[in-house]
Scaffold this active site. Sequence first.
Site, PDB file in Angstrom:
ATOM      1  CB  THR A 137       0.474  59.457  -6.570  1.00 51.90           C
ATOM      2  OG1 THR A 137       1.883  59.657  -6.615  1.00 51.90           O
ATOM      3  CG2 THR A 137      -0.062  59.726  -7.967  1.00 51.90           C
ATOM      4  CG  ASP A 138       4.513  62.403  -4.309  1.00 54.52           C
ATOM      5  OD1 ASP A 138       4.373  61.468  -5.127  1.00 54.52           O
ATOM      6  OD2 ASP A 138       5.523  62.512  -3.581  1.00 54.52           O
ATOM      7  CD  GLU A 139       5.248  59.179  -9.435  1.00 52.46           C
ATOM      8  OE1 GLU A 139       5.070  59.151 -10.660  1.00 52.46           O
ATOM      9  OE2 GLU A 139       5.929  58.358  -8.822  1.00 52.46           O
ATOM     10  CE1 TYR A 162       0.275  55.375 -10.787  1.00 48.39           C
ATOM     11  CE2 TYR A 162       2.064  56.901 -10.302  1.00 48.39           C
ATOM     12  CZ  TYR A 162       0.993  56.142  -9.882  1.00 48.39           C
ATOM     13  OH  TYR A 162       0.624  56.154  -8.551  1.00 48.39           O
ATOM     14  CE  LYS A 166      -3.424  57.251  -8.556  1.00 40.47           C
ATOM     15  NZ  LYS A 166      -4.336  56.216  -7.982  1.00 40.47           N
ATOM     16  CG  ASN A 192       3.063  54.404   0.564  1.00 41.11           C
ATOM     17  OD1 ASN A 192       2.127  53.938   1.222  1.00 41.11           O
ATOM     18  ND2 ASN A 192       3.051  55.656   0.165  1.00 41.11           N
ATOM     19  CE1 TYR A 219      15.873  51.868 -13.783  1.00 41.99           C
ATOM     20  CE2 TYR A 219      14.087  53.314 -13.100  1.00 41.99           C
ATOM     21  CZ  TYR A 219      14.535  52.065 -13.502  1.00 41.99           C
ATOM     22  OH  TYR A 219      13.643  51.030 -13.627  1.00 41.99           O
TER      23      TYR A 219
HETATM   24  P1  NAD Z   1      -0.134  47.940  -6.363  1.00 40.68           P
HETATM   25  O1  NAD Z   1       0.263  47.937  -7.796  1.00 40.68           O
HETATM   26  O2  NAD Z   1       0.694  47.177  -5.384  1.00 40.68           O
HETATM   27  O3  NAD Z   1      -1.641  47.410  -6.223  1.00 40.68           O
HETATM   28  C1  NAD Z   1      -2.650  47.764  -7.117  1.00 40.68           C
HETATM   29  C2  NAD Z   1      -3.792  46.773  -6.952  1.00 40.68           C
HETATM   30  O4  NAD Z   1      -4.854  47.163  -7.842  1.00 40.68           O
HETATM   31  C3  NAD Z   1      -3.418  45.331  -7.330  1.00 40.68           C
HETATM   32  O5  NAD Z   1      -3.863  44.447  -6.332  1.00 40.68           O
HETATM   33  C4  NAD Z   1      -4.154  45.083  -8.639  1.00 40.68           C
HETATM   34  O6  NAD Z   1      -4.538  43.730  -8.821  1.00 40.68           O
HETATM   35  C5  NAD Z   1      -5.364  45.996  -8.468  1.00 40.68           C
HETATM   36  N1  NAD Z   1      -5.970  46.370  -9.753  1.00 40.68           N
HETATM   37  C6  NAD Z   1      -5.325  46.823 -10.869  1.00 40.68           C
HETATM   38  N2  NAD Z   1      -6.220  47.050 -11.853  1.00 40.68           N
HETATM   39  C7  NAD Z   1      -7.452  46.778 -11.335  1.00 40.68           C
HETATM   40  C8  NAD Z   1      -8.773  46.846 -11.848  1.00 40.68           C
HETATM   41  N3  NAD Z   1      -9.015  47.250 -13.112  1.00 40.68           N
HETATM   42  N4  NAD Z   1      -9.800  46.508 -11.047  1.00 40.68           N
HETATM   43  C9  NAD Z   1      -9.580  46.085  -9.766  1.00 40.68           C
HETATM   44  N5  NAD Z   1      -8.348  45.985  -9.243  1.00 40.68           N
HETATM   45  C10 NAD Z   1      -7.299  46.327 -10.014  1.00 40.68           C
HETATM   46  O7  NAD Z   1      -0.229  49.464  -5.970  1.00 40.68           O
HETATM   47  P2  NAD Z   1       0.077  50.196  -4.577  1.00 40.68           P
HETATM   48  O8  NAD Z   1       1.501  50.581  -4.534  1.00 40.68           O
HETATM   49  O9  NAD Z   1      -0.519  49.399  -3.477  1.00 40.68           O
HETATM   50  O10 NAD Z   1      -0.770  51.539  -4.790  1.00 40.68           O
HETATM   51  C11 NAD Z   1      -2.149  51.583  -4.430  1.00 40.68           C
HETATM   52  C12 NAD Z   1      -2.690  52.957  -4.783  1.00 40.68           C
HETATM   53  O11 NAD Z   1      -1.953  53.953  -4.088  1.00 40.68           O
HETATM   54  C13 NAD Z   1      -2.587  53.306  -6.273  1.00 40.68           C
HETATM   55  O12 NAD Z   1      -3.753  53.990  -6.633  1.00 40.68           O
HETATM   56  C14 NAD Z   1      -1.380  54.226  -6.352  1.00 40.68           C
HETATM   57  O13 NAD Z   1      -1.515  55.142  -7.422  1.00 40.68           O
HETATM   58  C15 NAD Z   1      -1.456  54.919  -4.998  1.00 40.68           C
HETATM   59  N6  NAD Z   1      -0.155  55.391  -4.453  1.00 40.68           N
HETATM   60  C16 NAD Z   1       0.908  54.538  -4.370  1.00 40.68           C
HETATM   61  C17 NAD Z   1       2.092  54.977  -3.774  1.00 40.68           C
HETATM   62  C18 NAD Z   1       3.295  54.081  -3.654  1.00 40.68           C
HETATM   63  O14 NAD Z   1       4.367  54.548  -3.253  1.00 40.68           O
HETATM   64  N7  NAD Z   1       3.197  52.781  -3.927  1.00 40.68           N
HETATM   65  C19 NAD Z   1       2.181  56.304  -3.300  1.00 40.68           C
HETATM   66  C20 NAD Z   1       1.063  57.137  -3.409  1.00 40.68           C
HETATM   67  C21 NAD Z   1      -0.100  56.673  -3.976  1.00 40.68           C
HETATM   68  O1  DAU Z   2       5.547  59.265  -5.350  1.00 45.16           O
HETATM   69  C1  DAU Z   2       4.556  58.292  -5.239  1.00 45.16           C
HETATM   70  C2  DAU Z   2       4.771  57.236  -6.300  1.00 45.16           C
HETATM   71  O2  DAU Z   2       5.900  56.472  -5.865  1.00 45.16           O
HETATM   72  C3  DAU Z   2       3.549  56.331  -6.507  1.00 45.16           C
HETATM   73  O3  DAU Z   2       2.507  57.097  -7.024  1.00 45.16           O
HETATM   74  C4  DAU Z   2       3.885  55.191  -7.486  1.00 45.16           C
HETATM   75  O4  DAU Z   2       2.779  54.301  -7.561  1.00 45.16           O
HETATM   76  C5  DAU Z   2       5.093  54.448  -6.949  1.00 45.16           C
HETATM   77  O5  DAU Z   2       5.466  53.460  -7.891  1.00 45.16           O
HETATM   78  C6  DAU Z   2       6.259  55.407  -6.703  1.00 45.16           C
HETATM   79  O6  DAU Z   2       6.785  55.913  -7.981  1.00 45.16           O
HETATM   80  P1  DAU Z   2       8.357  56.084  -8.226  1.00 45.16           P
HETATM   81  O7  DAU Z   2       8.598  56.065  -9.668  1.00 45.16           O
HETATM   82  O8  DAU Z   2       8.903  57.212  -7.428  1.00 45.16           O
HETATM   83  O9  DAU Z   2       8.864  54.709  -7.487  1.00 45.16           O
HETATM   84  P2  DAU Z   2       9.924  53.607  -7.963  1.00 45.16           P
HETATM   85  O10 DAU Z   2      10.079  52.685  -6.803  1.00 45.16           O
HETATM   86  O11 DAU Z   2       9.615  53.025  -9.283  1.00 45.16           O
HETATM   87  O12 DAU Z   2      11.265  54.452  -8.111  1.00 45.16           O
HETATM   88  C7  DAU Z   2      11.771  55.222  -7.026  1.00 45.16           C
HETATM   89  C8  DAU Z   2      13.004  55.938  -7.542  1.00 45.16           C
HETATM   90  O13 DAU Z   2      14.034  54.963  -7.796  1.00 45.16           O
HETATM   91  C9  DAU Z   2      12.796  56.661  -8.853  1.00 45.16           C
HETATM   92  O14 DAU Z   2      13.550  57.861  -8.842  1.00 45.16           O
HETATM   93  C10 DAU Z   2      13.353  55.696  -9.905  1.00 45.16           C
HETATM   94  C11 DAU Z   2      14.473  54.994  -9.160  1.00 45.16           C
HETATM   95  N1  DAU Z   2      14.729  53.595  -9.583  1.00 45.16           N
HETATM   96  C12 DAU Z   2      13.694  52.723  -9.590  1.00 45.16           C
HETATM   97  C13 DAU Z   2      13.873  51.414  -9.964  1.00 45.16           C
HETATM   98  C14 DAU Z   2      12.711  50.446 -10.015  1.00 45.16           C
HETATM   99  C15 DAU Z   2      16.017  53.181  -9.894  1.00 45.16           C
HETATM  100  O15 DAU Z   2      16.981  53.969  -9.852  1.00 45.16           O
HETATM  101  N2  DAU Z   2      16.209  51.880 -10.261  1.00 45.16           N
HETATM  102  C16 DAU Z   2      15.181  50.970 -10.337  1.00 45.16           C
HETATM  103  O16 DAU Z   2      15.423  49.796 -10.727  1.00 45.16           O
END
Ligand code: NAD
Ligand code: DAU
Length: 348
Positions: A137-139, A162, A166, A192, A219
């Site tokens: 992730t970019d985080e 988190y 990562k 995403n 927030y």
């Molecule tokens: P998600 O939380 O929707 O899915 C995570 C999945 O991992 C779930 O199905 C969960 O059951 C499974 N899991 C958790 N612990 C496990 C374990 N110990 N063994 C096997 N499976 C397990 O997450 P997502 O948003 O689909 O993200 C997927 C990946 O992409 C993550 O690694 C996240 O860090 C990365 N990522 C997410 C975003 C985003 O915006 N969502 C952006 C960049 C990178």
């Molecule tokens: O940048 C990639 C990351 O994006 C991934 O690695 C993480 O898995 C994914 O959860 C996401 O993290 P963020 O913290 O950026 O996403 P989130 O959707 O939780 O929040 C997006 C922004 O919105 C953040 O600035 C917090 C804000 N927010 C979020 C929630 C849930 C609010 O203001 N109110 C809310 O209720």
Amino acid sequence: MNILVTGGAGFIGSNFIKYMLSKYDYNIINLDLLTYAGNLNNLKDIKTDRYTFIKGDICDRSLLEKIFNSFDIDIVINFAAESHVDRSIEEPSVFLTTNIIGTQTLLEVAKKYWKISPNDKYCREYKPGVKFLQVSTDEVYGELGQTGKFVETMPLMPNSPYSASKASADLIVRSYHETYGMPVNITRCSNNYGPFQFPEKLIPLMIINCLKDKDLPVYGDGMQIRDWIHVSDHCSAIDTVLRKGINGEIYNIGGNNEIENINIVKLIIKALGKSENLIRFVKDRPGHDRRYAIDNSKITTQLGWVPKYTFEQGMNETIKWYLNNTDWIENIISGDYINYYENMYSNV
Ligand code: NAD
Ligand code: DAU
């Protein structure tokens, strides 16, 4: 080709499995623990026998060995993770276990099965065509000021449990390349959005609350910036790195869509014909990163990947998807989600 996808019943992993099954004739084995975020409904339309689901933990070494033995795995794509920043602030330990120990366990088993001479510690030769792709992730870069973008060579400065977990996993993956010569890539993608995203995350949470005329919890001042990418563009980027990525390299992935949170919330309100009176500014997230932005020039120039979605098109499709999939939503928000939501948002 046999691909082990971990975390494939979550948001991005499930989109990725469908993307790959429709594009190639690969066999896909999906290993997922089915935590609160894993949902087999995300994959219920898959009909092919090229897909196998296994419920289990990426930290379970003996299960991983059985999977490698039974399926002759060529590729590992590690999506499995605890992925929500707010949950990592409440309860960090599971993030360290899954995101760090789980990744290292996967690497260790893959090394054992892929190395030509597994017992020779100096052997750096691997079966042809194998690769370990870590979905990061970019985080991990931390936060940006008002200018500049994340580039792959920047130091890692993660700010939440988190993102720290990562970043740790990234360093472990890198070390398996440097020390053991393992063929790896790391991808670092921005935020995403798209179908099947769990409604703890900003966009689905706001869509669902809006549909139910519930408060929209923003927030702090809502001026934090995220760089949004449609999930199918993330999937195509991972596919590109799989096919063309140079071993050991890290690739940033982003869609060049920087937007303030408050403007996303207003866009959703407008699309659903609701009132901005639903917006509720609440206490800020501790350690909240102000701005993320991805410089994607390495993957675009070196590997020829380009994102296809504009944010407008992607958001229109995504909002329609949630409107047309109320069963999927109700299934999720009827269970533990209610407790999570009450706990997260009652005192803010
Ligand atoms: P998600 O939380 O929707 O899915 C995570 C999945 O991992 C779930 O199905 C969960 O059951 C499974 N899991 C958790 N612990 C496990 C374990 N110990 N063994 C096997 N499976 C397990 O997450 P997502 O948003 O689909 O993200 C997927 C990946 O992409 C993550 O690694 C996240 O860090 C990365 N990522 C997410 C975003 C985003 O915006 N969502 C952006 C960049 C990178
Ligand atoms: O940048 C990639 C990351 O994006 C991934 O690695 C993480 O898995 C994914 O959860 C996401 O993290 P963020 O913290 O950026 O996403 P989130 O959707 O939780 O929040 C997006 C922004 O919105 C953040 O600035 C917090 C804000 N927010 C979020 C929630 C849930 C609010 O203001 N109110 C809310 O209720």
